[in-house]
Design an enzyme around this catalytic site. Sequence first.
Site, PDB file in Angstrom:
ATOM      1  CE1 TYR A 134      -4.051  -1.866  -0.098  1.00 48.59           C
ATOM      2  CE2 TYR A 134      -2.850  -3.340   1.358  1.00 48.59           C
ATOM      3  CZ  TYR A 134      -3.921  -3.098   0.516  1.00 48.59           C
ATOM      4  OH  TYR A 134      -4.850  -4.084   0.286  1.00 48.59           O
ATOM      5  CG  PHE A 424     -10.796  -1.647   9.852  1.00 42.37           C
ATOM      6  CD1 PHE A 424     -10.656  -1.178   8.558  1.00 42.37           C
ATOM      7  CD2 PHE A 424     -10.016  -1.073  10.853  1.00 42.37           C
ATOM      8  CE1 PHE A 424      -9.765  -0.156   8.254  1.00 42.37           C
ATOM      9  CE2 PHE A 424      -9.125  -0.045  10.566  1.00 42.37           C
ATOM     10  CZ  PHE A 424      -9.003   0.412   9.267  1.00 42.37           C
TER      11      PHE A 424
END
Length: 424
Positions: A134, A424
């Site tokens: 990322y 999450f």
Amino acid sequence: MDVRPITEAELADWNRALNTGFLREPTPTQTVLDARRSQFVPGRLLGAFDNGLPHSRLRSSGGTPIVATYRSFAQELTAVGGKPVPADAVSNVTVTSTHRRRGLLTRMIAHDLAAAKDRGDVVATLIAAEYPIYGRYGFGPATWVAEWAIDVPRTGLDPRSSGPEDGGRIDLVDGEDVRKLGPDLHERLRRAQPGAVSRDELWWKADTGVVSLLGSPWTEPFYAVYRSASGEVEGMVSYTVDDRWGDAKQPLNTASVKWLMAVTPAAERALWRHLCSIDWVVTVKSGPRAPDDLLPFFLPDPRAARITSQADWLWVRILDVVRAMEARTYGGQGSLVLEVADRDGLTGGRYRLTASAEGASCAATTESADLTLDVGELATLWLGDESAVRLAALGRVREERAGAAREADALLRTSRRPWCPDMF
């Protein structure tokens, strides 16, 4: 291949592709699909569709096979000082093994981040399964976690202790109690904890077994609540215990903490000591905690707690430099000109940050830069965990003016490290 938001009718195929990418049993159960429907927000679940596949087990409804998945949802992230900022939380990212290296993630993330920018989100967030992915998209690791294993017999704690010594009390509760008491306690915690994120009602239902998002069997944990001497709920823990016995009927049980939250040091101390006082438990595994957690020093012998894991956790992508820098508080007073590079063009430019205990302003400028850095490195510094001096030594921040990195540390670093309690 098309990359686009899925329809609700395509949710089963999307979930099949998600399970395949995460190496789970591919076919989702009806229970999982029902839970997923409650997460469905038009435009926020993306899929990559391979129009050239004549047949695929990724297709169950007769439509075009989905070969990559992506979901984002609305979130709040606590900045330094306690102000929540709107965030685009990224999750459920997969690319099927047969379709890697075709730019599918790049297309999905570009679509989502552009939409988040248009919505006015200040940052995007995610928990990275793999480190190298990322940074290419402007994310930087902004919080870290550590996990401890406590050797209970070595702690030096009195095994005859009957409870907190501060007048408080600990009670065992059930899932219904957690759903009633937990959200308010968590709100108090996250408002004071930089790096913490919001939780919705579905989080509490999934955590207490009311709904299933993964399809795997749910094991009911134990829950304990700490109440202060005045009766106020100040802490809560969820944990499981295994069943292991050695020779001569010696207990070898381990208590594994799923989560522990406390809004006072007294509550935190009491809950850890409760876990270390459970009969038959000889090891307590802490689960993910802040790297500077107080846990070891709650024990008479801190060496009884050893670190078993330490890694990056929450990654942040800044979408609006001005609003991000003005949202947080600063430990000192000063001014810096930052040259922020963003190859995706979502934010970036040259900004003067002026900060003091009274507040901060950040505005575009044409003045000469003091520091030059990528937007991902700015995210790493933003929550106060990393040092600009360290990043300069690594070649990831460039000092355009001698001493600017040290000045940045005086402004940006925090006395306690940021922490995100959630996955999450």
